[in-house]
Design a protein around this motif. Structure first.
Motif, short mmCIF file in Angstrom:
data_model
loop_
_atom_site.label_atom_id
_atom_site.label_comp_id
_atom_site.label_asym_id
_atom_site.label_seq_id
_atom_site.Cartn_x
_atom_site.Cartn_y
_atom_site.Cartn_z
N LYS A 82 -36.79 6.72 38.52
CA LYS A 82 -35.39 6.76 37.92
C LYS A 82 -34.89 8.14 37.69
O LYS A 82 -33.74 8.26 38.16
N GLU A 136 -31.53 2.15 41.80
CA GLU A 136 -31.74 1.03 40.90
C GLU A 136 -32.74 0.20 41.23
O GLU A 136 -32.63 -0.84 42.41
N LEU A 143 -47.05 -2.67 43.73
CA LEU A 143 -48.24 -1.98 43.29
C LEU A 143 -49.36 -3.23 43.79
O LEU A 143 -50.45 -2.54 44.11
N ARG A 158 -49.41 -5.21 46.07
CA ARG A 158 -49.74 -5.19 47.58
C ARG A 158 -50.60 -3.73 47.97
O ARG A 158 -51.38 -4.14 48.90
N GLU A 170 -44.40 11.28 57.51
CA GLU A 170 -44.04 11.87 59.10
C GLU A 170 -42.81 10.89 59.66
O GLU A 170 -41.92 11.34 59.98
N HIS A 171 -42.86 9.45 59.23
CA HIS A 171 -42.07 8.52 59.81
C HIS A 171 -40.55 9.19 59.06
O HIS A 171 -39.37 8.89 59.95
N LEU A 222 -39.15 11.90 60.20
CA LEU A 222 -38.44 11.72 61.64
C LEU A 222 -37.17 11.25 61.69
O LEU A 222 -36.27 11.86 62.00
#
Lengths: 110, 216
Positions: free
Chosen positions: A34, A42, A52, A54, A92-93, A96
């Motif tokens: 935040k 938000e 977390l 996961r 990296e993604h 890009l």
């Protein structure tokens, strides 16, 4: 304010980046994000925890309970090796997407 | 008089009743709730308001449960897969037992039973090959080897097709039913070879997309 979808998509890379600096716990992670986004991202606080969990299930981070000096228990998360790899890939993604987006910005149409 | 501990107990019960049952998870969320409550109190809010606002920020029990339920889904998927395998096995055993009874009772049906079982095995093997070919072909990264597999599959398929049409089928004297079964069996190697070709193609287009993406 950032779109909900974008916040959700960036949750994993942001958490991994934050944990790459140092271990941290849920509440501190949210406060940090935040603060860094000047409150423009938000998050519903509770939504951090499924992410977390996961990441932990995927083996990218690990957790441990720590008792703070005020007697409060906190669950600290820290990055594991696969998490570092995943973070590099996320970076990296996103780089890009960023480069394509700014490329369009500089392009002038005749 | 507001009692933080009591309010937290009530909140935990509410979370439990909407489906979040894991103690460790509730402990973690509670720890968050306490941190946020005390932060707001440090900023000057009264305890009841601070707690209320912290609960709101954390999100409703229903939303939280829905989010966590999504996380659990892989386990559920695994469970479903195992139950499907279990049901399939049960069905197969039941059918085999029925076939055995029929086999003994009606010797004249034996040919049909063998034919049907052969077809079932063929179909099962074809499905298995379609399922397994992509990961196996995905491991072959050497382009030359991939090309040879593709060419080889094509040649073997053609040779097999010619052999069946030219030599095998004409030399057999078959009833229409038997012909259908033999024909399906004859198609089996072609199904397998097509599976290899298709999965080579899939991997190919995936890796081309990957390369393009890397060039960007």
């Amino acid at each position: 304010m950032l779109r909900k979808e974008l916040v959700a998509a960036s949750a994993e890379p942001l958490i991994l980046s934050l944990l790459a600096q140092d271990e941290s716990y849920g509440y501190a992670i949210i406060q940090e994000i935040k603060a860094r986004s000047q409150n423009r991202m938000e998050w519903t606080d509770g939504m951090l925890y499924p992410v977390l969990h996961r990441l932990e299930r995927k083996g990218q981070i690990k957790s441990r309970w720590v008792e703070a000096e005020n007697g409060r228990k906190r669950k600290y998360y820290s990055l594991k090796q696969p998490g570092k790899k995943a973070l590099a890939e996320h970076r990296e993604h996103w780089a890009l997407v960023h480069s394509v987006l700014t490329g369009f910005g500089h392009q002038s149409y005749v | 008089m507001f009692d933080l501990e009591q309010s937290i107990t009530a909140w935990r019960q509410q979370m439990r009743s909407s489906g979040i049952q894991t103690d460790a998870l509730l402990d973690e969320l509670e720890s968050h709730l306490r941190e946020e409550t005390s932060r707001q109190m440090r900023l000057g809010a009264a305890a009841p308001q601070a707690f209320e606002s912290a609960v709101q920020l954390l999100g409703s029990a229903r939303d939280l449960h829905a989010e966590f339920a999504k996380e659990r889904s892989p386990a559920i998927t695994r469970w479903r897969r195992w139950s499907a395998i279990g049901n399939g096995l049960g069905l197969a055993i039941y059918l085999a037992l029925q076939a055995r009874v029929l086999w003994r009772a009606e010797p004249s049906h034996q040919e049909i039973i063998v034919g049907l079982m052969g077809l079932a095995v063929t179909l099962g093997a074809a499905c298995a090959i379609w399922r397994l070919a992509p990961p196996v072909m995905g491991r072959v990264t050497n382009q030359t080897v991939r090309s040879w597999i593709a060419v080889g599959s094509g040649v073997v398929g053609m040779v097999w097709l010619i052999a069946v049409a030219r030599f095998l089928l004409p030399s057999l004297v078959l009833t229409p039913g038997q012909f259908a079964v033999v024909f399906l069996w004859a198609m089996f190697p072609l199904i397998a070879l097509t599976a290899f070709l298709v999965s080579l193609e899939q991997r190919q287009s995936a890796s081309v997309a990957d390369q393009r993406y890397r060039q960007l």
